[in-house]
Design a protein around this motif. Structure first.
Motif, PDB file in Angstrom:
ATOM      1  N   ASN A 173     -10.430  25.022   4.634  1.00 33.21           N
ATOM      2  CA  ASN A 173     -10.822  26.008   3.671  1.00 33.21           C
ATOM      3  C   ASN A 173     -10.168  25.480   2.258  1.00 33.21           C
ATOM      4  N   LEU A 174      -9.117  24.864   2.428  1.00 37.49           N
ATOM      5  CA  LEU A 174      -8.399  24.513   0.912  1.00 37.49           C
ATOM      6  C   LEU A 174      -9.181  23.393   0.306  1.00 37.49           C
ATOM      7  N   TYR A 175     -10.026  22.517   1.363  1.00 37.64           N
ATOM      8  CA  TYR A 175     -10.512  21.216   0.770  1.00 37.64           C
ATOM      9  C   TYR A 175     -11.920  21.661  -0.039  1.00 37.64           C
ATOM     10  N   PRO A 176     -12.214  20.925  -1.203  1.00 36.53           N
ATOM     11  CA  PRO A 176     -13.633  21.266  -1.800  1.00 36.53           C
ATOM     12  C   PRO A 176     -14.860  21.180  -0.844  1.00 36.53           C
ATOM     13  N   GLU A 177     -15.612  21.906  -0.773  1.00 36.34           N
ATOM     14  CA  GLU A 177     -16.798  22.451  -0.088  1.00 36.34           C
ATOM     15  C   GLU A 177     -17.331  21.118   0.375  1.00 36.34           C
ATOM     16  N   GLU A 178     -17.599  20.084  -0.695  1.00 39.67           N
ATOM     17  CA  GLU A 178     -18.153  18.760  -0.235  1.00 39.67           C
ATOM     18  C   GLU A 178     -17.617  18.027   1.030  1.00 39.67           C
ATOM     19  N   LEU A 179     -16.242  18.466   1.028  1.00 44.04           N
ATOM     20  CA  LEU A 179     -15.390  17.461   1.991  1.00 44.04           C
ATOM     21  C   LEU A 179     -15.122  18.273   3.217  1.00 44.04           C
ATOM     22  N   ARG A 180     -15.495  19.465   3.393  1.00 45.20           N
ATOM     23  CA  ARG A 180     -15.188  20.448   4.332  1.00 45.20           C
ATOM     24  C   ARG A 180     -15.552  19.795   5.903  1.00 45.20           C
ATOM     25  N   MET A 181     -17.013  19.512   5.736  1.00 43.67           N
ATOM     26  CA  MET A 181     -17.643  19.024   7.083  1.00 43.67           C
ATOM     27  C   MET A 181     -16.905  17.844   7.537  1.00 43.67           C
ATOM     28  N   ALA A 182     -16.630  16.823   6.598  1.00 42.21           N
ATOM     29  CA  ALA A 182     -15.974  15.584   7.380  1.00 42.21           C
ATOM     30  C   ALA A 182     -14.427  15.989   7.832  1.00 42.21           C
ATOM     31  N   VAL A 183     -13.774  16.793   6.992  1.00 40.33           N
ATOM     32  CA  VAL A 183     -12.523  16.952   7.526  1.00 40.33           C
ATOM     33  C   VAL A 183     -12.629  17.750   8.881  1.00 40.33           C
ATOM     34  N   SER A 184     -13.484  18.676   9.070  1.00 34.34           N
ATOM     35  CA  SER A 184     -13.735  19.448  10.299  1.00 34.34           C
ATOM     36  C   SER A 184     -14.013  18.711  11.474  1.00 34.34           C
ATOM     37  N   GLN A 185     -14.901  17.752  11.175  1.00 32.82           N
ATOM     38  CA  GLN A 185     -15.219  16.897  12.012  1.00 32.82           C
ATOM     39  C   GLN A 185     -14.180  15.811  12.719  1.00 32.82           C
ATOM     40  N   ALA A 186     -13.349  15.275  11.717  1.00 30.07           N
ATOM     41  CA  ALA A 186     -12.176  14.590  11.990  1.00 30.07           C
ATOM     42  C   ALA A 186     -11.302  15.204  12.871  1.00 30.07           C
ATOM     43  N   THR A 187     -11.072  16.593  12.726  1.00 33.54           N
ATOM     44  CA  THR A 187     -10.120  17.378  13.696  1.00 33.54           C
ATOM     45  C   THR A 187     -10.671  17.140  15.166  1.00 33.54           C
ATOM     46  N   PHE A 188     -11.753  17.076  15.416  1.00 37.26           N
ATOM     47  CA  PHE A 188     -12.448  17.073  16.809  1.00 37.26           C
ATOM     48  C   PHE A 188     -12.023  15.628  17.555  1.00 37.26           C
ATOM     49  N   ARG A 189     -11.437  14.597  16.690  1.00 36.09           N
ATOM     50  CA  ARG A 189     -11.188  13.546  17.273  1.00 36.09           C
ATOM     51  C   ARG A 189      -9.723  13.501  17.671  1.00 36.09           C
ATOM     52  N   THR A 190      -9.000  14.669  17.157  1.00 37.62           N
ATOM     53  CA  THR A 190      -7.669  14.975  17.429  1.00 37.62           C
ATOM     54  C   THR A 190      -7.637  15.853  18.776  1.00 37.62           C
ATOM     55  N   GLY A 191      -6.372  16.344  19.150  1.00 40.71           N
ATOM     56  CA  GLY A 191      -6.339  17.353  20.168  1.00 40.71           C
ATOM     57  C   GLY A 191      -6.407  18.710  19.927  1.00 40.71           C
ATOM     58  N   GLY A 192      -6.883  19.017  18.382  1.00 40.97           N
ATOM     59  CA  GLY A 192      -7.113  20.124  17.941  1.00 40.97           C
ATOM     60  C   GLY A 192      -6.476  20.412  16.823  1.00 40.97           C
ATOM     61  N   ALA A 193      -7.031  21.407  15.919  1.00 42.00           N
ATOM     62  CA  ALA A 193      -6.402  21.659  14.513  1.00 42.00           C
ATOM     63  C   ALA A 193      -6.679  23.216  14.334  1.00 42.00           C
ATOM     64  N   ARG A 194      -5.672  23.646  13.535  1.00 42.12           N
ATOM     65  CA  ARG A 194      -5.964  25.159  13.193  1.00 42.12           C
ATOM     66  C   ARG A 194      -5.220  25.358  11.889  1.00 42.12           C
ATOM     67  N   SER A 195      -5.169  26.582  11.387  1.00 42.20           N
ATOM     68  CA  SER A 195      -4.319  26.835  10.117  1.00 42.20           C
ATOM     69  C   SER A 195      -3.482  28.419  10.400  1.00 42.20           C
ATOM     70  N   LEU A 196      -2.220  28.288  10.123  1.00 43.39           N
ATOM     71  CA  LEU A 196      -1.607  29.625  10.270  1.00 43.39           C
ATOM     72  C   LEU A 196      -1.537  30.282   8.585  1.00 43.39           C
ATOM     73  N   ARG A 197      -2.017  29.533   7.778  1.00 40.81           N
ATOM     74  CA  ARG A 197      -1.902  30.006   6.413  1.00 40.81           C
ATOM     75  C   ARG A 197      -0.594  30.312   6.122  1.00 40.81           C
ATOM     76  N   CYS A 198       0.052  29.545   6.641  1.00 40.75           N
ATOM     77  CA  CYS A 198       1.806  29.729   6.337  1.00 40.75           C
ATOM     78  C   CYS A 198       2.499  28.459   6.580  1.00 40.75           C
ATOM     79  N   SER A 199       2.977  27.804   5.301  1.00 40.01           N
ATOM     80  CA  SER A 199       3.591  26.381   5.561  1.00 40.01           C
ATOM     81  C   SER A 199       4.616  26.517   6.133  1.00 40.01           C
TER      82      SER A 199
END
Length: 286
Positions: A173-199
């Protein structure tokens, strides 16, 4: 390099401030004690402001020659970020990391503190007020976890899994809107990704071996300086996508942290390719 007594004093200061200013307000905030900054998701609370004020006071006592760069101080005066480009000692603080969670009563928040000397991060702290424990590291001195009534324990990570099995954190959600789909699709090629909203807690889980990588394209120094140092000192690797060092004054680009250099390299390549696929042809050709 700051000495051990100063490190201990900073940890104790953070503990005291959290006990006095943060925890008493958790799940007790009035609507008038929550405000926004750059947008509706970028929150600041009475706890953030009160905690940062007390941290600034305490740091002045412990390290009288140091400047302080705090998240809320920079919100009021952005020019304070320039202190990170100079020489001398600067203490960087995020008084309540995960403010969105804190304001909604989720116990996934923390305090982040980093000490920068002459442009290099030399000490980092990730503190959890709820359980009164912390992850910390000193440059060249390793990383460790400690807590109230506990003996310090070294932190060691060494990720050996392939990228396809690695799980991590990617704040799509922190990426520009035009990049979110590509970033999201890349996560599916890993073992999974999420966000805790807390670094704070994302880096803690990376340094403990519970997750394997994290990526951020929003480079606020109070979010990443401590965690990047702790990752490296625990045996992992943290650098900008493409291999450039991550420095206190770095404000643009993608920061990648992983539990080993080979995993960092694979994750970086995967997401860099995904991002470049969305760039205009003129910006990707050379």
């Amino acid at each position: 390099m700051i000495d051990r007594s100063a490190e201990t004093a900073l940890i104790e200061l953070v503990r005291e401030v959290a006990k006095a200013e943060i925890l008493p307000r958790f799940r007790r905030l009035d609507a008038t004690e929550i405000d926004t900054k750059s947008g509706p998701e970028d929150l600041v609370t009475a706890a953030d402001l009160a905690a940062e004020a007390k941290l600034v006071e305490g740091i002045a006592r412990i390290m009288p020659d140091a400047e302080v760069v705090g998240e809320e101080g920079v919100a009021a005066d952005p020019s304070r970020l320039d202190l990170l480009s100079g020489s001398g000692c600067v203490v960087v603080v995020d008084p309540v990391d995960g403010t969105w969670n804190f304001a909604r009563g989720l116990a996934v928040f923390g305090v982040i503190l980093a000490v920068v000397e002459d442009g290099r991060t030399v000490f980092g702290l990730l503190y959890d007020p709820v359980f009164d424990d912390w992850f910390a590291a000193r440059r060249g001195g390793g990383a460790w976890t400690g807590g109230a009534g506990r003996v310090d324990r070294p932190l060691t990570i060494d990720g050996t899994m392939p990228v396809s099995e690695a799980s991590g954190y990617v704040p799509v959600n922190l990426y520009p809107e035009e990049l979110r789909m590509a970033v999201s699709q890349a996560t599916f090629r890993t073992g999974g990704a999420r966000s805790l909203r807390c670094s704070c807690h994302e880096y803690r889980l990376l340094a403990s071996g519970a997750v394997d990588y994290l990526i951020s394209g929003l480079l606020k120094p109070w979010d990443h300086l401590a965690g990047a140092l702790i990752t490296r000192e625990a045996g992992g690797f943290a650098a900008m996508m493409g291999g450039q060092p991550y420095r206190p004054f770095t404000t643009e680009g993608q920061l990648v942290a992983a539990s080993s250099y080979p995993l960092w390299s694979g994750v970086s390549e995967l997401f860099e390719t995904a991002l470049q696929s969305q760039m205009p042809a003129s910006s990707t050709s050379s």
